[in-house]
Design an enzyme around this catalytic site. Structure first.
Site, PDB file in Angstrom:
ATOM      1  N   LYS A  10      -7.216   6.448 -14.443  1.00  0.00           N
ATOM      2  CA  LYS A  10      -6.954   4.818 -13.889  1.00  0.00           C
ATOM      3  C   LYS A  10      -7.660   4.168 -14.903  1.00  0.00           C
ATOM      4  O   LYS A  10      -8.784   3.932 -15.651  1.00  0.00           O
ATOM      5  CB  LYS A  10      -6.999   4.440 -12.608  1.00  0.00           C
ATOM      6  CG  LYS A  10      -6.016   5.641 -11.707  1.00  0.00           C
ATOM      7  CD  LYS A  10      -5.757   5.463 -10.948  1.00  0.00           C
ATOM      8  CE  LYS A  10      -4.647   6.263  -9.765  1.00  0.00           C
ATOM      9  NZ  LYS A  10      -4.918   6.052  -8.567  1.00  0.00           N
ATOM     10  N   TYR A  50       4.953   4.853  -9.015  1.00  0.00           N
ATOM     11  CA  TYR A  50       4.988   4.711  -7.794  1.00  0.00           C
ATOM     12  C   TYR A  50       6.451   4.471  -6.586  1.00  0.00           C
ATOM     13  O   TYR A  50       6.291   3.664  -5.875  1.00  0.00           O
ATOM     14  CB  TYR A  50       3.853   3.711  -7.750  1.00  0.00           C
ATOM     15  CG  TYR A  50       2.479   4.029  -7.789  1.00  0.00           C
ATOM     16  CD1 TYR A  50       1.962   5.227  -7.326  1.00  0.00           C
ATOM     17  CD2 TYR A  50       1.666   2.827  -8.848  1.00  0.00           C
ATOM     18  CE1 TYR A  50       0.630   5.636  -8.327  1.00  0.00           C
ATOM     19  CE2 TYR A  50       0.345   3.233  -9.018  1.00  0.00           C
ATOM     20  CZ  TYR A  50      -0.191   4.320  -9.186  1.00  0.00           C
ATOM     21  OH  TYR A  50      -1.811   4.953  -8.979  1.00  0.00           O
ATOM     22  N   ASN A 113      -9.701   4.060  -7.694  1.00  0.00           N
ATOM     23  CA  ASN A 113     -10.217   5.655  -7.213  1.00  0.00           C
ATOM     24  C   ASN A 113     -10.064   6.248  -8.772  1.00  0.00           C
ATOM     25  O   ASN A 113      -9.540   7.591  -8.426  1.00  0.00           O
ATOM     26  CB  ASN A 113      -9.317   6.095  -6.287  1.00  0.00           C
ATOM     27  CG  ASN A 113      -7.905   6.025  -6.491  1.00  0.00           C
ATOM     28  OD1 ASN A 113      -7.599   6.096  -6.935  1.00  0.00           O
ATOM     29  ND2 ASN A 113      -7.006   6.362  -6.171  1.00  0.00           N
ATOM     30  N   HIS A 116      -5.389   9.613 -11.129  1.00  0.00           N
ATOM     31  CA  HIS A 116      -4.624   9.833 -11.092  1.00  0.00           C
ATOM     32  C   HIS A 116      -3.777  11.419 -10.520  1.00  0.00           C
ATOM     33  O   HIS A 116      -4.373  12.277 -11.802  1.00  0.00           O
ATOM     34  CB  HIS A 116      -3.337   9.399 -10.978  1.00  0.00           C
ATOM     35  CG  HIS A 116      -1.894  10.038 -10.481  1.00  0.00           C
ATOM     36  ND1 HIS A 116      -1.475   9.606  -9.242  1.00  0.00           N
ATOM     37  CD2 HIS A 116      -0.947  10.707 -11.195  1.00  0.00           C
ATOM     38  CE1 HIS A 116      -0.342  10.352  -9.460  1.00  0.00           C
ATOM     39  NE2 HIS A 116      -0.091  11.476 -10.390  1.00  0.00           N
ATOM     40  N   GLU A 127       6.750  13.303 -12.571  1.00  0.00           N
ATOM     41  CA  GLU A 127       5.500  12.420 -13.001  1.00  0.00           C
ATOM     42  C   GLU A 127       5.509  12.966 -15.001  1.00  0.00           C
ATOM     43  O   GLU A 127       5.566  11.733 -15.694  1.00  0.00           O
ATOM     44  CB  GLU A 127       4.466  12.180 -12.607  1.00  0.00           C
ATOM     45  CG  GLU A 127       4.147  11.618 -11.353  1.00  0.00           C
ATOM     46  CD  GLU A 127       2.969  12.321 -10.542  1.00  0.00           C
ATOM     47  OE1 GLU A 127       2.201  12.347 -11.067  1.00  0.00           O
ATOM     48  OE2 GLU A 127       3.101  11.967  -9.400  1.00  0.00           O
TER      49      GLU A 127
HETATM   50  P1  CMP Z   1      -2.864   7.805  -6.117  1.00  0.00           P
HETATM   51  O1  CMP Z   1      -2.791   8.842  -4.583  1.00  0.00           O
HETATM   52  O2  CMP Z   1      -3.273   8.441  -7.418  1.00  0.00           O
HETATM   53  O3  CMP Z   1      -1.671   6.884  -6.086  1.00  0.00           O
HETATM   54  C1  CMP Z   1      -1.695   6.045  -5.119  1.00  0.00           C
HETATM   55  C2  CMP Z   1      -1.816   4.879  -5.319  1.00  0.00           C
HETATM   56  O4  CMP Z   1      -2.188   4.137  -4.384  1.00  0.00           O
HETATM   57  C3  CMP Z   1      -3.806   5.647  -4.890  1.00  0.00           C
HETATM   58  O5  CMP Z   1      -4.142   6.975  -5.267  1.00  0.00           O
HETATM   59  C4  CMP Z   1      -4.503   4.078  -4.672  1.00  0.00           C
HETATM   60  O6  CMP Z   1      -5.583   3.873  -6.249  1.00  0.00           O
HETATM   61  C5  CMP Z   1      -3.322   3.600  -3.972  1.00  0.00           C
HETATM   62  N1  CMP Z   1      -3.700   3.413  -2.578  1.00  0.00           N
HETATM   63  C6  CMP Z   1      -3.020   4.126  -1.483  1.00  0.00           C
HETATM   64  N2  CMP Z   1      -3.539   3.357   0.236  1.00  0.00           N
HETATM   65  C7  CMP Z   1      -4.284   2.184  -0.638  1.00  0.00           C
HETATM   66  C8  CMP Z   1      -4.406   0.967  -0.036  1.00  0.00           C
HETATM   67  N3  CMP Z   1      -4.389   1.449   1.388  1.00  0.00           N
HETATM   68  N4  CMP Z   1      -5.494   0.459  -0.267  1.00  0.00           N
HETATM   69  C9  CMP Z   1      -5.677   0.023  -2.146  1.00  0.00           C
HETATM   70  N5  CMP Z   1      -4.857   1.150  -2.705  1.00  0.00           N
HETATM   71  C10 CMP Z   1      -4.759   1.907  -2.368  1.00  0.00           C
END
Ligand code: CMP
Length: 151
Positions: A10, A50, A113, A116, A127
């Site tokens: 990311k 998403y 985070n 992905h 995807e």
């Molecule tokens: P990922 O699991 O790669 O894909 C969905 C993304 O949504 C997740 O990583 C986070 O980057 C984001 N995400 C999920 N929950 C939250 C949250 N509570 N607040 C902010 N971002 C979130």
């Protein structure tokens, strides 16, 4: 079984120069890189990627984050790669991710985070089709220098 998964570094991971270290973990583990590109993800691509999250309160922030810079998208192939990648990447919430995982080593907050990883074989197929076209996926052989168990 030729399982494949989508791993994307990311924008925060790219900005923090973590691409090489993340790729190294997948190569080292024995997975095979079959697709790689750097791109600015469009709102359209992200809304499909998403599709299950667009009603969530954090979705606008997620879009802003994911379009804040380029993403490095990769397709990795190998035995059980979807599940093993999820283990290597760690819990979605970095606060819960174990040390030794990408998120457990490089991040502290769910909104940044770093990476992905597809969450299922079906999700990965969907995807990969979204992020790559067929010609961008390389079918190459690797028997001599790989620790991948060829199945
Ligand atoms: P990922 O699991 O790669 O894909 C969905 C993304 O949504 C997740 O990583 C986070 O980057 C984001 N995400 C999920 N929950 C939250 C949250 N509570 N607040 C902010 N971002 C979130």
């Amino acid at each position: 079984v030729r399982e494949r998964t989508l791993i994307a570094v990311k924008p925060d991971g790219v900005q923090r120069r973590l691409v090489g270290q993340i790729m190294q973990r997948f190569e080292q583990r024995g997975f095979k890189l079959v697709g790689l590109k750097m791109l600015k993800a469009s709102d359209e691509l992200l809304s499909q990627h998403y599709h299950d999250l667009n009603k969530k309160p954090f979705y606008p922030n997620l879009l802003r984050y994911m379009t804040s810079g380029p993403v490095v998208a990769m397709v990795w192939e190998g035995h059980n790669v979807v599940r093993t990648s999820r283990m290597m990447v760690g819990d979605t919430n970095p606060a819960e991710a174990h040390p030794g995982t990408v998120r457990g080593d490089f991040s502290i907050h769910i909104s940044r985070n770093v990476v992905h990883a597809s969450d299922s074989v079906e999700g990965a197929q969907r995807e990969i089709q979204l992020w790559f076209n067929r010609k961008e996926l390389m079918d190459w052989d690797c028997c001599d220098h790989s620790n991948t168990y060829q199945v």
